[in-house]
Design an enzyme around this catalytic site. Structure first.
Site, mmCIF file in Angstrom:
data_model
loop_
_atom_site.group_PDB
_atom_site.id
_atom_site.type_symbol
_atom_site.label_atom_id
_atom_site.label_comp_id
_atom_site.label_asym_id
_atom_site.label_seq_id
_atom_site.Cartn_x
_atom_site.Cartn_y
_atom_site.Cartn_z
ATOM 1 N N TYR A 1 -16.115 -32.960 4.377
ATOM 2 C CA TYR A 1 -15.712 -32.625 2.899
ATOM 3 C C TYR A 1 -15.546 -33.938 1.910
ATOM 4 C CZ TYR A 1 -12.424 -30.670 -0.709
ATOM 5 O OH TYR A 1 -11.792 -30.402 -1.838
ATOM 6 N N THR B 1 -3.837 -23.272 -4.079
ATOM 7 C CA THR B 1 -4.732 -22.390 -4.067
ATOM 8 C C THR B 1 -5.072 -22.054 -2.705
ATOM 9 O OG1 THR B 1 -6.396 -24.144 -3.365
ATOM 10 C CG2 THR B 1 -6.116 -23.711 -5.820
#
Length: 251
Positions: free
Chosen positions: A156, A191
């Site tokens: 990531y 989120t």
């Protein structure tokens, strides 16, 4: 507001979170939106929300790790609305947390494919479409993980650092061609992605306390920055990695 009336906007990762909030915001500002995602149900719900609010949008299923699907997405914008003016390349995944020595090849390959190659494929298709219009603006969604390191997230962090670097290179290439390209680097935002790693209340509290403002950001706050970067109000801003992170990277 009407700032984007007559403009055509692509938003990837539009089924939820920052992508959905941004698609709604572009539509509310008058843009014709092409909302894209691998999550068909979520993407179609985003379009329904836009329709219900009086906006204009269509959904296009797209896995951004597949170049032919990204090309088809840009072609859909051109065929549906006549061109492309702005793009928010937001689609991304977090992968599975593990240190470098334990990160699986599958996690590495998939994370790089979606987060980094997906942005490359998008810009590769979007820039020519914008040149046909004579101008444009692109925002690539990176992360604070594109500016600083985080343990146990090698793929990531690498992908998001790559997005920042690629954004700078592309911005320099397009600087005299009327296309501005910037990266948005969100902090910890409320989120579905963040919710997946903060199901434990103690972990959630730790993340909140790690933010200098002691709260998560809201998707709508990221949409506000994205729209500003795509607007004429940011006409002298290009090649930048804008941290909207509650002060995280100032620490």
């Amino acid at each position: 507001m009407g700032e984007f009336v007559g403009k055509v906007a692509i938003v990837t990762g539009a089924s939820s979170g920052i992508g959905r909030a941004s698609a709604l915001a572009f539509a509310a500002a008058g843009a014709n939106v092409v909302a894209a995602d691998v999550d068909v149900a979520g993407g179609e719900e985003t379009v329904r929300l836009i329709d219900a609010a009086g906006g204009t949008a269509v959904f296009q299923g797209a896995d951004v790790s597949r170049v032919e699907e990204v090309d088809a997405l840009v072609q859909r914008a051109v065929s549906e609305y006549g061109g492309l003016d702005v793009a928010f390349n937001n689609a991304g995944i977090e992968g599975t947390m593990a240190p470098v020595t334990e990160c699986t090849l599958e996690t590495w390959d998939r994370t790089i494919a979606v987060n980094l190659s997906g942005v490359f494929y998008a810009m590769r298709a979007e820039i020519p479409a914008m040149l046909d219009r004579g101008a444009g603006a692109i925002v690539n969604c990176a992360s604070i993980a594109g500016l600083v390191g985080f343990p146990a997230l090698p793929a990531y962090v690498a992908s998001k650092h790559g997005v920042v670097g690629m954004t700078k290179s592309a911005a320099l290439e397009c600087a005299t061609q009327g296309i501005r390209i910037n990266a948005l680097c969100p902090g910890v935002i409320d989120t579905p992605m963040v919710q997946r790693v903060t199901t434990d209340e103690e972990v959630k509290h730790a993340f909140e306390q790690a933010e200098p403002v002691h709260r998560f950001g809201r998707p709508e706050e990221m949409a506000d920055v994205t729209l500003w970067l795509c607007s004429e109000r940011a006409s002298f801003v290009t090649g930048q990695a804008i941290a909207a992170d509650g002060g995280w990277t100032a620490q």
